[in-house]
Structures are given as structure tokens and as C-alpha cells.
Motif scaffolding. Structure first.
Motif, PDB file in Angstrom:
ATOM      1  N   THR A 308     -30.431  18.785  12.984  1.00  0.00           N
ATOM      2  CA  THR A 308     -29.261  19.331  13.686  1.00  0.00           C
ATOM      3  C   THR A 308     -28.174  19.797  12.711  1.00  0.00           C
ATOM      4  OG1 THR A 308     -28.586  17.029  13.985  1.00  0.00           O
ATOM      5  CG2 THR A 308     -29.518  18.134  15.901  1.00  0.00           C
ATOM      6  N   ASN A 309     -28.230  19.370  11.437  1.00  0.00           N
ATOM      7  CA  ASN A 309     -27.247  19.884  10.467  1.00  0.00           C
ATOM      8  C   ASN A 309     -27.730  21.180   9.806  1.00  0.00           C
ATOM      9  OD1 ASN A 309     -29.240  19.081   8.742  1.00  0.00           O
ATOM     10  ND2 ASN A 309     -27.987  17.654   7.553  1.00  0.00           N
ATOM     11  N   GLY A 310     -28.878  21.700  10.271  1.00  0.00           N
ATOM     12  CA  GLY A 310     -29.364  22.979   9.770  1.00  0.00           C
ATOM     13  C   GLY A 310     -30.404  22.858   8.666  1.00  0.00           C
ATOM     14  N   ASP A 311     -30.513  21.692   8.038  1.00  0.00           N
ATOM     15  CA  ASP A 311     -31.467  21.540   6.936  1.00  0.00           C
ATOM     16  C   ASP A 311     -32.908  21.435   7.452  1.00  0.00           C
ATOM     17  OD1 ASP A 311     -29.379  21.601   5.187  1.00  0.00           O
ATOM     18  OD2 ASP A 311     -29.335  19.433   4.811  1.00  0.00           O
ATOM     19  N   SER A 349     -29.654   7.145  12.167  1.00  0.00           N
ATOM     20  CA  SER A 349     -28.903   8.347  11.863  1.00  0.00           C
ATOM     21  C   SER A 349     -28.335   8.952  13.148  1.00  0.00           C
ATOM     22  CB  SER A 349     -29.827   9.343  11.148  1.00  0.00           C
ATOM     23  OG  SER A 349     -29.329  10.633  11.243  1.00  0.00           O
ATOM     24  N   PRO A 350     -27.225   8.377  13.613  1.00  0.00           N
ATOM     25  CA  PRO A 350     -26.679   8.850  14.892  1.00  0.00           C
ATOM     26  C   PRO A 350     -26.209  10.307  14.840  1.00  0.00           C
ATOM     27  CG  PRO A 350     -25.192   7.272  13.852  1.00  0.00           C
ATOM     28  CD  PRO A 350     -26.440   7.289  13.036  1.00  0.00           C
ATOM     29  N   ASP A 351     -25.795  10.764  13.664  1.00  0.00           N
ATOM     30  CA  ASP A 351     -25.198  12.099  13.599  1.00  0.00           C
ATOM     31  C   ASP A 351     -26.214  13.212  13.401  1.00  0.00           C
ATOM     32  OD1 ASP A 351     -22.790  10.862  13.867  1.00  0.00           O
ATOM     33  OD2 ASP A 351     -22.502  10.654  11.684  1.00  0.00           O
ATOM     34  N   ILE A 352     -27.284  12.915  12.683  1.00  0.00           N
ATOM     35  CA  ILE A 352     -28.272  13.956  12.409  1.00  0.00           C
ATOM     36  C   ILE A 352     -29.592  13.609  13.098  1.00  0.00           C
ATOM     37  CG2 ILE A 352     -29.487  15.245  10.606  1.00  0.00           C
ATOM     38  CD1 ILE A 352     -27.248  14.504   8.704  1.00  0.00           C
TER      39      ILE A 352
END
Ligand SMILES: [Fe+2]
Length: 359
Positions: A308-311, A349-352
Motif C-alpha cells: 500500500t506504500n507503493g513499493d 504492520s498495521p500501516d503497510i
């Protein structure tokens, strides 16, 4: 090495595994550097994903759950068998004992390979890349269901009957009109009933064959029955549905959810897994869902995923059990440039999270 869907493959990528056609013949050898024309050729013959080398994932060793030649042979045989059974007239070589004679040894080989792979777990190839074609679907579902059968310690004969029945479970679809099967929009009630008839048709086709066991034929009849009585064609409940049909149902539902359909995009593996877990003990068999959860890694080793961060990242540690979030290694940014690799356990990893699968 890692799996990459063909649409993301660029010239310069190096093949980590040979690519073969549906009959097992080598199209491109391992080690070949892919060029534009090679990629076009792979596209033309319908290859959907390839396993490539890259320095950032060279420590990831990907093994197919079933060796490529065996899978190719099974695909061909399934294709021939389904076409002949669906057409209603069998060539002389298809007469009664043909099926078991041909499919039996090949399935025994598959079972042996799955057994040696310890029930395949993290080495399961991705069904996510498979299209909705009947014979691809049938072969994928069969590998999965045999993995469940092995986990449940079914005896060899049962595994064979489970395998044959699952391989041919949708044969009745060949008697349903193509325009109805592939209709993109909403189905009318009559069209829906027509599709539902495939269970009955399949049962009729398989029951007429002397060397197909009754339990195999039952899989065709019952794989859309649901434990709470909400399925078809007979609204059976619980133990009225044969265990083999219960197992096939779980895998069939999962595979259908993760495949692209004309009317919707595929669910991500963890979304489909969530839906299956939701139906555990109500629509789907508890035994079947539990076996699935314990044996199948829905994000197999080497799968490429977009975060979700694009990586872009690759699965480096698959997980099974209740929480199917894998450990991944990010290797590229959103612009396709290499980055300093970093690893992420998606369970913490709740954010990604995973945005899409790219293989
Ligand atoms: Fe079906």
C-alpha cells in the motif's frame, strides 16, 4: 527468484525456471534473458507468469508444488478428457477403462509429489494467476483438494477417487450454453437455473462411466451443496454431503473468488480467505476449512506483491494458520527503481499491507 505476472515482465529479466507449453515442451530455457520478442511470444501462447532471477531475492528458492512436466501432462489430459466427455461421444480410446488407466497413474504421481513436498504448504504455486478456464480451474482445484486429503490422512484409494472426481467436477458445464456461462451481466433466473444444472449433468456423465467410482461422481453432483442446506441441486445438509464434496466445495469457492471473472475483479487471497473463514461451519465444512487453513499458504513463497506504500515486495516467508499475512521483502519503489531492500512482517504492520498481487 520470484514470480512475476507477464504483464509486469520487462526486457532484461532472466528466467529462473524454464517455460513450457501446455504439453510440457520447452518454450524458453532457464537462464535466458528475456527480450521484447520473447515476451511477445510468451504472451501469444498464453503464459501468465514466469519465475525470474533477481539479485534482491536470490536467496528465495521457489519450488513448484507439482513438477512442470507432470502439471503439463495433467492439463493436456484434463483438456482432452473434458472435451470428449462434454461432447457426449467418446473416441474408442476413451472407452470405459481408459479414464482410470490414464488419469490414475498421473494422479498417483501428483499425490506422491505433494506428499514429498509435505503437503505443499508454502510451495503451493499461486492460483491467483490462473484464468477462469475450465481445465486450468479443474487442475488447480485438484492440487489443492489433494493437499487437504493428504492432511486428513485419507487412504490412497480415497485420494485417487477424490482427485478424479475433483478433476472432473465441472464437466457438466460443457453442456451449458457458452453464452450463458460467459455472460458478463446479470443472469436471468432461467439462465441461473441453466448454469446450476451443471452439477446434475456432470453426475449423469460420470455415473455412466464404468471406471469412475460413485464417490467421484458424487463430487460433481454435490460440490455446490452447502452445509446449512442453502446449496443446490438438492439442498442437502451437513453429513448428507459426502466428505469429498465438502472438501471440493471449500477449494472450489476459494479458487473461484481469487480468479478474475468476466463480471468482477478477483479478490485478493487474504480477502478470499476471510470470506471462507466467515462461512466455516455454516455454509462450508468445518473440517474442510480447517484443513485448508492449516495446509495452504495463500501467499506462496516468491509471489510478487504491491504494497500500500507503493513499493514492490516479494514473499520471503509464507505463513499458514489463522493469520495468513506473510513476511515480505520490498525491492522496488513505485517508479520501478531498485531500493535498499527492507523486510516486513505483515502480521505486525498495521500501516503497510498488500495492495495487489503482481504474480
Ligand atoms: Fe461447479
Amino acid at each position: 527468484m520470484r514470480w512475476v505476472a507477464l504483464k509486469y515482465v520487462k526486457p532484461g529479466f532472466v528466467l529462473a525456471q524454464r517455460v513450457s507449453d501446455e504439453r510440457g515442451r520447452t518454450l524458453l530455457a532457464q537462464g535466458i534473458v528475456l527480450s521484447e520478442s520473447y515476451i511477445r511470444r510468451l504472451n501469444r501462447v498464453g503464459v501468465r507468469a514466469v519465475c525470474i532471477h533477481d539479485r534482491a531475492t536470490d536467496d528465495v528458492i521457489v519450488n513448484e508444488m507439482v513438477a512442470e512436466p507432470t502439471k503439463a501432462e495433467l492439463l493436456t489430459l484434463t483438456y482432452d478428457t473434458l472435451s470428449e466427455l462434454g461432447s457426449g461421444h467418446f473416441s474408442p480410446k476413451m472407452k470405459p477403462t481408459f479414464l482410470r488407466k490414464k488419469l490414475g497413474p498421473l494422479l498417483e504421481d501428483v499425490i506422491q509429489q505433494l506428499r514429498e513436498g509435505n503437503g505443499a504448504g508454502e510451495q503451493l504455486g499461486s492460483v491467483y494467476i490462473a484464468d477462469g478456464e475450465l481445465f486450468h480451474h479443474s487442475v488447480n482445484v485438484t492440487f489443492y483438494v489433494l493437499t487437504l486429503g493428504l492432511y486428513l490422512n485419507l487412504p490412497k484409494d480415497d485420494l485417487l477417487n477424490l482427485g478424479i472426481g475433483t478433476l472432473l467436477h465441472d464437466v457438466g458445464k460443457l453442456r451449458v450454453r457458452r453464452e450463458v456461462l460467459q455472460k458478463p451481466g446479470r443472469l436471468t433466473p432461467e439462465e441461473f437455473r441453466e448454469i446450476q444444472m451443471h452439477s446434475q449433468y456432470g453426475f449423469e456423465i460420470l455415473s455412466a462411466l464404468a471406471d469412475i467410482s460413485a464417490t467421484s461422481a458424487l463430487i460433481a453432483l454435490q460440490h455446490h451443496e452447502r452445509m446449512d442446506g442453502s446449496g443446490y441441486p438438492n439442498g442437502l445438509m451437513g453429513d448428507q454431503i459426502h466428505l469429498f464434496s465438502q472438501l471440493t466445495a471449500v477449494v472450489d469457492v476459494y479458487e473461484a473468488l481469487t480468479a478474475n471473472r468476466v463480471y468482477r475483479q478477483a479478490y485478493l487471497p487474504h480477502e478470499a480467505f476471510g470470506l471462507i473463514m466467515r462461512d466455516r461451519g455454516t455454509r462450508l465444512s468445518t473440517v474442510g476449512v480447517d484443513a485448508f487453513r492449516e495446509t495452504i499458504s495463500i501467499y506462496p513463497l516468491g509471489m510478487s506483491v504491491r504494497l500500500t506504500n507503493g513499493d514492490l515486495a516479494v514473499v520471503i516467508q509464507a505463513s499458514a494458520g489463522n493469520d495468513q499475512q506473510p513476511v515480505v521483502r520490498a525491492i522496488e519503489n513505485a517508479r520501478g527503481e531498485p531500493i535498499r531492500p527492507y523486510e516486513l512482517d505483515l502480521r505486525n504492520s498495521p500501516d503497510i499491507q498488500i495492495e495487489t498481487c503482481e504474480s
